[in-house]
Scaffold this motif. Structure first.
Motif, PDB file in Angstrom:
ATOM      1  N   PHE A  17     -11.875 -11.317  31.535  1.00 31.72           N
ATOM      2  CA  PHE A  17     -10.752 -12.227  31.720  1.00 31.72           C
ATOM      3  C   PHE A  17      -9.725 -12.041  30.603  1.00 31.72           C
ATOM      4  N   LEU A  18      -9.400 -10.790  30.321  1.00 31.61           N
ATOM      5  CA  LEU A  18      -8.411 -10.468  29.301  1.00 31.61           C
ATOM      6  C   LEU A  18      -7.020 -10.474  29.906  1.00 31.61           C
ATOM      7  N   GLY A  19      -6.001 -10.643  29.050  1.00 31.55           N
ATOM      8  CA  GLY A  19      -4.621 -10.632  29.523  1.00 31.55           C
ATOM      9  C   GLY A  19      -4.199  -9.252  29.984  1.00 31.55           C
ATOM     10  N   VAL A  20      -3.129  -9.217  30.782  1.00 32.93           N
ATOM     11  CA  VAL A  20      -2.645  -7.955  31.345  1.00 32.93           C
ATOM     12  C   VAL A  20      -2.263  -6.960  30.254  1.00 32.93           C
ATOM     13  N   GLY A  21      -1.608  -7.434  29.177  1.00 34.83           N
ATOM     14  CA  GLY A  21      -1.144  -6.538  28.121  1.00 34.83           C
ATOM     15  C   GLY A  21      -2.063  -6.477  26.922  1.00 34.83           C
ATOM     16  N   HIS A  22      -3.365  -6.697  27.124  1.00 32.57           N
ATOM     17  CA  HIS A  22      -4.298  -6.819  26.001  1.00 32.57           C
ATOM     18  C   HIS A  22      -4.297  -5.575  25.102  1.00 32.57           C
ATOM     19  N   GLU A  23      -4.511  -4.404  25.673  1.00 34.30           N
ATOM     20  CA  GLU A  23      -4.608  -3.189  24.849  1.00 34.30           C
ATOM     21  C   GLU A  23      -3.277  -2.849  24.202  1.00 34.30           C
ATOM     22  N   LYS A  24      -2.190  -3.085  24.918  1.00 32.01           N
ATOM     23  CA  LYS A  24      -0.864  -2.833  24.346  1.00 32.01           C
ATOM     24  C   LYS A  24      -0.622  -3.749  23.149  1.00 32.01           C
ATOM     25  N   ASN A  25      -0.963  -5.020  23.298  1.00 35.23           N
ATOM     26  CA  ASN A  25      -0.785  -5.961  22.204  1.00 35.23           C
ATOM     27  C   ASN A  25      -1.674  -5.616  21.009  1.00 35.23           C
ATOM     28  N   GLU A  26      -2.867  -5.119  21.308  1.00 37.43           N
ATOM     29  CA  GLU A  26      -3.777  -4.699  20.232  1.00 37.43           C
ATOM     30  C   GLU A  26      -3.149  -3.581  19.404  1.00 37.43           C
ATOM     31  N   ARG A  27      -2.603  -2.569  20.077  1.00 41.15           N
ATOM     32  CA  ARG A  27      -1.970  -1.444  19.358  1.00 41.15           C
ATOM     33  C   ARG A  27      -0.778  -1.924  18.532  1.00 41.15           C
ATOM     34  N   LYS A  28       0.026  -2.807  19.100  1.00 46.66           N
ATOM     35  CA  LYS A  28       1.196  -3.318  18.386  1.00 46.66           C
ATOM     36  C   LYS A  28       0.778  -4.066  17.115  1.00 46.66           C
ATOM     37  N   THR A  29      -0.273  -4.858  17.217  1.00 49.24           N
ATOM     38  CA  THR A  29      -0.713  -5.644  16.065  1.00 49.24           C
ATOM     39  C   THR A  29      -1.224  -4.747  14.942  1.00 49.24           C
ATOM     40  N   TRP A  30      -1.999  -3.710  15.285  1.00 50.78           N
ATOM     41  CA  TRP A  30      -2.466  -2.775  14.265  1.00 50.78           C
ATOM     42  C   TRP A  30      -1.295  -2.035  13.623  1.00 50.78           C
ATOM     43  N   ALA A  31      -0.239  -1.758  14.389  1.00 52.05           N
ATOM     44  CA  ALA A  31       0.941  -1.093  13.828  1.00 52.05           C
ATOM     45  C   ALA A  31       1.626  -1.986  12.794  1.00 52.05           C
ATOM     46  N   VAL A  32       1.709  -3.290  13.078  1.00 56.73           N
ATOM     47  CA  VAL A  32       2.312  -4.219  12.118  1.00 56.73           C
ATOM     48  C   VAL A  32       1.459  -4.297  10.857  1.00 56.73           C
ATOM     49  N   ILE A  33       0.144  -4.271  11.017  1.00 57.62           N
ATOM     50  CA  ILE A  33      -0.747  -4.295   9.842  1.00 57.62           C
ATOM     51  C   ILE A  33      -0.503  -3.066   8.976  1.00 57.62           C
ATOM     52  N   ALA A  34      -0.354  -1.902   9.610  1.00 57.68           N
ATOM     53  CA  ALA A  34      -0.086  -0.671   8.858  1.00 57.68           C
ATOM     54  C   ALA A  34       1.217  -0.781   8.082  1.00 57.68           C
ATOM     55  N   LEU A  35       2.254  -1.339   8.717  1.00 53.98           N
ATOM     56  CA  LEU A  35       3.551  -1.496   8.054  1.00 53.98           C
ATOM     57  C   LEU A  35       3.430  -2.447   6.855  1.00 53.98           C
ATOM     58  N   CYS A  36       2.778  -3.597   7.061  1.00 53.92           N
ATOM     59  CA  CYS A  36       2.647  -4.575   5.979  1.00 53.92           C
ATOM     60  C   CYS A  36       1.800  -4.031   4.827  1.00 53.92           C
ATOM     61  N   THR A  37       0.738  -3.289   5.166  1.00 57.66           N
ATOM     62  CA  THR A  37      -0.125  -2.712   4.122  1.00 57.66           C
ATOM     63  C   THR A  37       0.628  -1.686   3.287  1.00 57.66           C
ATOM     64  N   ALA A  38       1.424  -0.846   3.971  1.00 58.45           N
ATOM     65  CA  ALA A  38       2.212   0.160   3.253  1.00 58.45           C
ATOM     66  C   ALA A  38       3.209  -0.518   2.309  1.00 58.45           C
ATOM     67  N   MET A  39       3.883  -1.565   2.817  1.00 57.64           N
ATOM     68  CA  MET A  39       4.858  -2.278   1.992  1.00 57.64           C
ATOM     69  C   MET A  39       4.172  -2.961   0.825  1.00 57.64           C
ATOM     70  N   MET A  40       2.973  -3.521   1.071  1.00 61.25           N
ATOM     71  CA  MET A  40       2.211  -4.189   0.013  1.00 61.25           C
ATOM     72  C   MET A  40       1.885  -3.202  -1.116  1.00 61.25           C
ATOM     73  N   LEU A  41       1.415  -1.996  -0.756  1.00 59.76           N
ATOM     74  CA  LEU A  41       1.067  -0.996  -1.763  1.00 59.76           C
ATOM     75  C   LEU A  41       2.287  -0.551  -2.556  1.00 59.76           C
ATOM     76  N   VAL A  42       3.415  -0.345  -1.863  1.00 59.03           N
ATOM     77  CA  VAL A  42       4.645   0.078  -2.544  1.00 59.03           C
ATOM     78  C   VAL A  42       5.075  -0.969  -3.563  1.00 59.03           C
ATOM     79  N   GLU A  43       5.024  -2.269  -3.169  1.00 57.49           N
ATOM     80  CA  GLU A  43       5.479  -3.333  -4.063  1.00 57.49           C
ATOM     81  C   GLU A  43       4.539  -3.512  -5.257  1.00 57.49           C
ATOM     82  N   ILE A  44       3.236  -3.487  -5.000  1.00 52.77           N
ATOM     83  CA  ILE A  44       2.293  -3.693  -6.107  1.00 52.77           C
ATOM     84  C   ILE A  44       2.333  -2.520  -7.089  1.00 52.77           C
TER      85      ILE A  44
END
Length: 425
Positions: A17-44
């Motif tokens: 009973f998953l949503g229609v865009g479940h896998e797409k949303n999963e990929r998008k969320t991991w992409a945002v995590i990668a962006l935030c992690t990269a920015m975090m490392l650059v700033e620290i």
């Protein structure tokens, strides 16, 4: 205890009973995590190299941002990997709502912390290093905008409306939506008319509208007769509403039938088919909504911080910085409260939607039986579960009979029917 028999329509059906865009949303969320992690490392790393404590602090703030996204991403991944795990009796569709609820709690805590810090600075102002603070706020805003852009392509889902081939015009005005697939044209010697089923904010009724230069007929000159698959008929009379006619009685569900339209020059037959629809089933992905709200809330705080800092620098209004913080905290708290209410109701199996409950009851009434008990709850985005208990005097009516009649509600992904034969209640 009443004797009854009941069963799901197919004992071997899955519980995904998953949503229609479940896998797409999963990929998008991991992409945002990668962006935030990269920015975090650059700033620290940059902050340590150049001796900027403010830059290190913003890098640590970015880590909390990535952590909040991590909750959403792990929920997506876990729900997908365990979608067929039989230990989850009704699937893993609610994991997204649980993650959304958790994220909403975190947002509420962030709002409290921002509010506390802002009040503290009102009472005890501290020097502001504008040359560092403003560029960092701008960089933070840029990251949030990029994150929002990544998530904007995700499937947030929505609350589907009704689409049965109905016209959705104005309730009492003279203008009408002109969608060929949402109405039937009736061509007669008296003129050309549009017959539609209207239910925007009102119980479903027929509307009879003249097309082009055709003249509006009087209510007594028009009748509509529905003929359903079982041969049952219902005649509808009309009253005048502005520049169209509207049936005086509402149309029972389902809305698939043959229609005979009577006018002064004779009768015309048209068909209204019951298209695939989900009758208002909530398909919103609250996990993605929580992630998106977190990003937007952070962006809003960044904007207010930049405005507050610029005004404080230009006019010496040091109080503008904490004031911006308080406004930001209130905005985040409001979004958090709304998300907590929505996801919390789902987690405790609150009634999913009174509208669909009413429509299920209408179907049972339409076949001449009595609804004894009804439970409808959300299983996941766009998926509902229902237990329907019916009393009937027809001995040949099995649960399959009711499954077939309720199959029109595409959002009912898990339906169990109990039949109580010949029992008065």
């Amino acid at each position: 205890m009443n004797n009854f028999y009941g069963a799901p329509f197919n004992a071997d059906h899955d519980h995904v009973f998953l949503g229609v865009g479940h896998e797409k949303n999963e990929r998008k969320t991991w992409a945002v995590i990668a962006l935030c992690t990269a920015m975090m490392l650059v700033e620290i790393i940059g902050g340590n190299l150049f001796g900027s404590l403010a830059l290190v602090a913003d890098g640590l703030h970015m880590s909390t941002h990535a952590g909040a996204m991590l909750i959403a991403a792990l929920a997506y991944t876990y729900a997908r990997k365990h979608a067929n795990d039989r230990r989850f009796v009704f699937g893993t569709g609610k994991l997204g709502d649980l993650a959304g609820f958790t994220s909403a709690i975190i947002l509420a805590m962030i709002a409290l912390l921002i509010g506390y810090e802002a009040v503290s600075r009102f009472l005890s102002p501290v020097p502001i290093h504008f040359s560092e603070a403003i560029p960092i706020a701008v960089v933070g805003l840029a990251v949030n905008i990029a994150s929002a852009w990544l998530l904007s392509g995700a499937d947030h889902g929505h609350d589907h409306g009704h689409s049965h081939g109905h016209s959705h015009g104005h309730a009492d005005g003279g203008e009408h939506d002109d969608h060929d697939e949402e109405m039937q044209r009736v061509v007669t010697p008296d003129g050309v008319f549009q017959l539609s089923i209207f239910e925007d904010g009102v119980p479903p009724v027929f509307r009879f509208v003249p097309e082009g230069t055709s003249q509006l007929l009087s209510p007594g000159e028009v009748t509509v007769t529905t003929i359903r698959a079982d041969g049952s008929r219902q005649v509808f009379s009309f009253m005048q509403k502005a520049d169209f006619l509207e049936s005086t009685s509402e149309i029972p569900e389902p809305h698939g039938f043959q229609v005979v339209v009577g006018t002064p020059s004779g009768e015309q037959t048209v068909e209204f088919a019951e298209h695939d629809h989900d009758h208002g089933v909530d398909s919103r992905d609250h996990n993605m909504r929580a992630a998106y709200i977190h990003v937007i809330a952070d962006a809003a705080v960044s904007v207010m911080a930049i405005v507050g800092l610029l005004l404080a620098q230009a006019f010496g209004w040091l109080w503008m910085d904490p004031l911006a913080g308080i406004v930001g905290a209130l905005v985040i708290a409001n979004w958090s409260y709304g998300l907590i209410r929505q996801t919390g109701a789902i987690l405790v199996d609150a009634s999913a939607d009174a509208r669909i409950e009413g429509k299920i009851k209408a179907v049972i009434d339409d076949v001449g039986d009595q609804l004894v008990d009804l439970h409808v709850w959300r299983l996941g985005p766009g998926h509902l579960g229902a237990v329907v208990s019916v009393t009937t005097r027809e001995p040949k009516r099995t649960p399959q009979f009711y499954h077939q009649h309720l199959a029109q509600f595409k959002g009912l992904s898990h339906l169990t029917v109990e039949v109580h034969p010949g029992v008065e209640v």
